[in-house]
Design a protein around this motif. Structure first.
Motif, short mmCIF file in Angstrom:
data_model
loop_
_atom_site.label_atom_id
_atom_site.label_comp_id
_atom_site.label_asym_id
_atom_site.label_seq_id
_atom_site.Cartn_x
_atom_site.Cartn_y
_atom_site.Cartn_z
N LEU A 106 0.85 -1.18 0.00
CA LEU A 106 0.00 0.00 0.00
C LEU A 106 0.89 1.24 0.00
O LEU A 106 1.67 1.45 0.93
N THR A 165 1.44 5.17 0.30
CA THR A 165 0.81 6.39 0.84
C THR A 165 1.68 7.58 0.42
O THR A 165 2.73 7.40 -0.19
N GLN A 211 -9.03 -1.48 7.80
CA GLN A 211 -9.58 -0.12 7.82
C GLN A 211 -8.92 0.72 8.91
O GLN A 211 -8.58 1.89 8.69
N MET A 221 -5.42 1.58 7.73
CA MET A 221 -5.46 2.61 6.68
C MET A 221 -5.61 4.00 7.31
O MET A 221 -4.99 4.95 6.85
#
Length: 149
Positions: free
Chosen positions: A52, A54, A115, A118
């Motif tokens: 992921l 960012t 979640q 994140m």
């Protein structure tokens, strides 16, 4: 769910397989997962990438089926130098600096934990602390305050 014995800081890994294996084996040593867990993590990562990207740093959130888990635990590995992972969703290559390895006993908890993570990854103050802090207890305390319990 967080213990200092499954937090590894500033490890020098050659590649994602080495990083994943080191952290998964640490979860085995902690008693949180079965000996089948490391192989299951590598297999799942190959088929379903967990990288992921960012704004500030790349993360990976590897996890596998609950059948390999004895008790809930999250392992954390901060790499000295980022290694290449494939991004979840589009499979693009990204550089990952931090790995949060999930060992969860209930399948529905994975989405909830993803979640929460994140949300943490979007918090620049927490991310900065995670990248710099050398005390595992302060990392645990910060993550617990952010809802990772």
């Amino acid at each position: 769910m967080l213990e200092d014995k499954v937090i590894i800081l500033d490890f020098q890994a050659q590649d994602k397989e080495e990083a994943l294996t080191i952290l998964a084996n640490q979860l085995v040593v902690s008693g949180a997962v079965k000996t089948t867990y490391p192989t299951a993590i590598l297999k799942r990562e190959k088929n379903f990438p967990t990288g992921l990207s960012t704004d500030s740093v790349g993360f990976a959130i590897p996890h596998t089926d609950a059948e390999h888990v004895i008790r809930q635990q999250i392992g954390l590995l901060r790499l000295q130098q980022p290694v290449e992972f494939l991004q979840m969703g589009d499979g693009q290559a990204i550089k990952v600096k931090m790995i949060f390895m999930l060992a969860l006993t209930k399948p529905h908890e994975q989405l909830e934990m993803l979640q929460k993570l994140m949300g943490i990854f979007q918090d620049k103050k927490i991310v900065s602390m995670l990248l710099q802090e050398s005390d595992p207890q302060l990392i645990i305390s910060t993550l617990n305050s952010a809802g990772i319990v």
